[in-house]
Design an enzyme around this catalytic site. Structure first.
Site, short mmCIF file in Angstrom:
data_model
loop_
_atom_site.label_atom_id
_atom_site.label_comp_id
_atom_site.label_asym_id
_atom_site.label_seq_id
_atom_site.Cartn_x
_atom_site.Cartn_y
_atom_site.Cartn_z
N CYS A 186 40.93 32.42 37.99
CA CYS A 186 41.82 32.41 36.89
C CYS A 186 41.17 31.15 36.02
O CYS A 186 40.23 31.26 35.47
CB CYS A 186 43.20 32.02 37.13
N HIS A 196 43.86 36.93 40.12
CA HIS A 196 44.26 36.07 41.28
C HIS A 196 44.08 36.94 42.67
O HIS A 196 44.87 37.74 43.04
CB HIS A 196 45.58 35.62 41.28
N GLU A 230 44.30 36.09 45.63
CA GLU A 230 45.35 35.79 46.72
C GLU A 230 46.56 36.30 46.33
O GLU A 230 47.51 36.31 47.25
CB GLU A 230 45.33 34.09 46.66
#
Length: 212
Positions: free
Chosen positions: A83, A193, A195
């Site tokens: 990011c 992202h 994750e």
């Protein structure tokens, strides 16, 4: 085979624990730290980032992180930016008309997405990885989760030395084409992202950790 040791850089950025957990699920032994020896010597370093470009750069400078990151890259030791941790690797960011200096690993400017696009760009989107991508191997047609209003919308870095390979640049689109990821030797970065990107993001992290 021992799990690769990965450091998630702890410099005050929020929402890092989800990255730690995702990397652990991807098979890494993970620590959240700003310890110099750990940052320099881990198999992999992850630089997260949320919020404003200038604020992230100021926080990184406050703990001397740009020097650590530069030393790792110079030594061929893998780094992954996520990011705003992706954005600060470029030359500069311009938010609300105010420029801020980035790390300058790649030429380019982080600027606002087009006015006619809904911002922030929040949610799932497709990407266009290049042939031979390591990060996107097996997940070329998947969607990933983005949350951002600024991005690098031009790429002007061409390698002219025959022995060196060209960086692999992945694109996405929201109002305009923008850079979604870059793979350049030991240095990789993603605007989205991983994750938060479900199984596809987990596979991307697994692709990165298994390459360490």
């Amino acid at each position: 085979m021992a799990a690769p040791e990965v450091v998630v850089l702890d410099y005050g950025s929020g929402n890092v624990h989800s990255a730690v957990r995702a990397l652990e699920r991807a098979g890494a032994s993970v620590s959240l730290t700003r310890d110099t020896d750990a940052v320099l010597n881990a198999h992999g370093l992850v630089v997260p980032g949320v919020g404003a470009f200038a604020a992230v750069m100021d926080a990184l400078k406050a703990i001397d992180a740009p020097r650590w990151i530069g030393r790792r890259i110079a030594g061929g030791r893998p780094v992954l930016g996520i990011c705003v941790g992706h954005q600060i690797l470029f030359e500069r960011g311009v938010e609300h008309g105010i420029p801020a200096e980035g790390m300058g690993e790649w030429p380019g400017e982080v600027t606002a997405l087009p006015e006619d696009a809904v911002v922030p760009h929040m949610g799932w989107n497709t990407v266009r990885p290049p042939e031979g991508s390591v990060l996107f191997e097996g997940i070329e047609d998947e969607r990933f989760y983005f949350v951002h209003s600024y991005a690098v919308q031009n790429w002007s870095f061409d390698v002219t030395i025959p022995e060196m390979s060209q960086p692999k640049v992945t694109w996405s689109h929201h109002g305009a084409d923008f850079i979604a990821a870059v793979e350049n030797g030991p240095l990789s970065a993603a605007q989205f992202h991983p994750e938060k990107s479900g199984d596809a993001g987990m596979q991307l992290l697994r692709n990165w950790t298994t390459s360490l």
